[in-house]
Design an enzyme around this catalytic site. Structure first.
Site, PDB file in Angstrom:
ATOM      1  N   SER A   1       0.813  -1.216   0.000  1.00  0.00           N
ATOM      2  CA  SER A   1       0.000   0.000   0.000  1.00  0.00           C
ATOM      3  C   SER A   1       0.839   1.255   0.000  1.00  0.00           C
ATOM      4  O   SER A   1       0.310   2.344  -0.164  1.00  0.00           O
ATOM      5  CB  SER A   1      -0.831   0.047   1.280  1.00  0.00           C
ATOM      6  OG  SER A   1      -1.785  -0.936   1.277  1.00  0.00           O
ATOM      7  N   GLU A   9      -3.396   0.151  -9.231  1.00  0.00           N
ATOM      8  CA  GLU A   9      -2.302   1.109  -9.430  1.00  0.00           C
ATOM      9  C   GLU A   9      -1.071   0.311  -9.830  1.00  0.00           C
ATOM     10  O   GLU A   9      -0.760  -0.698  -9.185  1.00  0.00           O
ATOM     11  CB  GLU A   9      -1.979   1.815  -8.103  1.00  0.00           C
ATOM     12  CG  GLU A   9      -2.653   3.146  -7.912  1.00  0.00           C
ATOM     13  CD  GLU A   9      -2.191   3.830  -6.620  1.00  0.00           C
ATOM     14  OE1 GLU A   9      -1.606   4.906  -6.706  1.00  0.00           O
ATOM     15  OE2 GLU A   9      -2.423   3.281  -5.526  1.00  0.00           O
TER      16      GLU A   9
END
Ligand code: CAA
Ligand code: NDP
Length: 296
Positions: A124, A157
């Site tokens: 993350s 992403e």
């Protein structure tokens, strides 16, 4: 070595928590054989139960046919040893957001991976270049950051490290698309795009709670009804995992060197108490009650 954009024919996933089970779910539905590895057999059992439940939900909504569900489940193998990943074209690491844990996983994974295999991290927040540098394959290392819940959220992403090759980048973008996702390319700065913006908001909500600006219900209602967010920030923090939120704030604080990313002391306290959110049954809400009740 997979050809650019085309050659990924099998997927390994390390870490069978909420993200790992979701990644295995979407990879299997995309027709890819999947090997899911975790240190704990019980985490693997729980992940398979969750995947089955979430696929049943899709069958009930007619977005998935029952035979396709059975075929996808049959494509998922599990294991507690890294050796199970030795034939995979790509391995996506989705273990706990702790740098030492990830580095130790990469060390043991690299010892068994095929020479041409790509190694991706679902981190993350941790810089991809730094993680890549600790492996034997920085040019085949990349950030592939799925969103929670993986079967529902459309974004991945993609983050290149300084050494990531064009072939790796193209292959991973094609894989994300095959899994039904849209990619956004983020540069390798702490927490990338989504969490650079989202997690400081959650941290600010916790700080607002600590200062008494509002109580838990008010803060969540304010952002749901006042800003049209599907979940309030405290509910979302519980959903992500407060340990993960704190880890991301710490990476931002250290990586940016700016006090505006200081983790809220109340967030630290919840994590120290082991109140990590939904996954432990208690965070800002108590999930042993239905509906969940605020804890302050
Ligand atoms: C921390 C990081 O590194 C990055 C991140 O992931 S940040 C977190 C990003 N995620 C978010 O912000 C999620 C915000 N929340 C939401 O979008 C919604 O609340 C939600 C999609 C999770 C649930 O939506 P909802 O309307 O309350 O529930 P519900 O109507 O039951 O579900 C909506 C759909 O999601 C599915 N769903 C809900 N929870 C699910 C889960 N855990 N797993 C799989 N599918 C799920 C449902 O089956 C339903 O599917 P259909 O659209 O096909 O009917
Ligand atoms: N939660 C979220 O919303 C999102 C999280 N992420 C990222 O995904 C990753 C996983 O997060 P999440 O799924 O939420 O975390 P969870 O805590 O749900 O799952 C992590 C899993 O990894 C396992 N694990 C720990 N160490 C090892 C190891 N050495 N080898 C194999 N498995 C191991 C854990 O086992 P044990 O329980 O035994 O520790 C656990 O099963 C993190 O990097 C996180 O930042 C990315 C997007 C969204």
């Amino acid at each position: 070595m997979p050809e650019a954009g085309s050659g990924i024919a099998s997927v390994g996933v390390i870490g069978a928590g909420q993200m790992g089970n979701g990644i295995a779910h979407v990879a299997a539905l995309a027709g890819l054989p999947v090997v899911l590895v975790d240190v704990k057999p019980e985490a693997l059992d729980k992940a398979l139960t969750t995947i089955r439940k979430n696929m049943d939900r899709q069958v009930a909504k007619s977005t998935l046919q029952a035979p396709d569900k059975d075929a996808a489940l049959a494509r998922i193998q599990t294991g507690t040893e890294m050796a199970a990943l030795s034939d995979c074209d790509i391995v996506i690491e989705a273990a706990t957001e702790r740098e030492e844990t990830k580095l130790s996983i990469f060390k043991s994974a690299c010892a068994v991976l095929k020479e041409g295999a790509i190694l991706a991290s679902n981190t993350s927040s941790i810089p991809i270049t730094r993680l890549a540098a600790a492996t034997d394959r920085p040019e085949r290392f990349i950030g592939m950051h799925f969103m929670n819940p993986v079967p529902v959220m459309k974004l991945v992403e993609v983050i290149r490290g300084i050494a990531t090759s064009d072939d790796t980048f193209v292959a991973v973008q094609a894989l994300a698309e095959r899994m039904g996702k849209t990619t956004a390319v983020a540069q390798d700065y702490p927490a990338f795009i989504v969490n650079r913006i989202l997690v400081p908001m959650i941290n600010e909500a916790v700080q607002s709670l600590q200062e008494g600006v509002g109580d838990i219900r008010s803060i969540d209602a304010a952002m749901k009804l006042g800003a049209n967010h599907p979940m309030g920030p405290l509910e979302l923090g519980d959903f992500i995992g407060l340990d993960t939120c704190l880890a991301i704030m710490r990476v931002l604080h250290e990586g940016m060197g700016d006090s505006k990313y200081r983790p809220s002391p109340l967030l630290v306290k919840y994590v120290e108490a082991g109140w990590l959110g939904r996954k432990t049954g208690r965070g800002f809400y108590d999930y042993t009650q239905d509906p969940p009740a605020p804890t302050r």
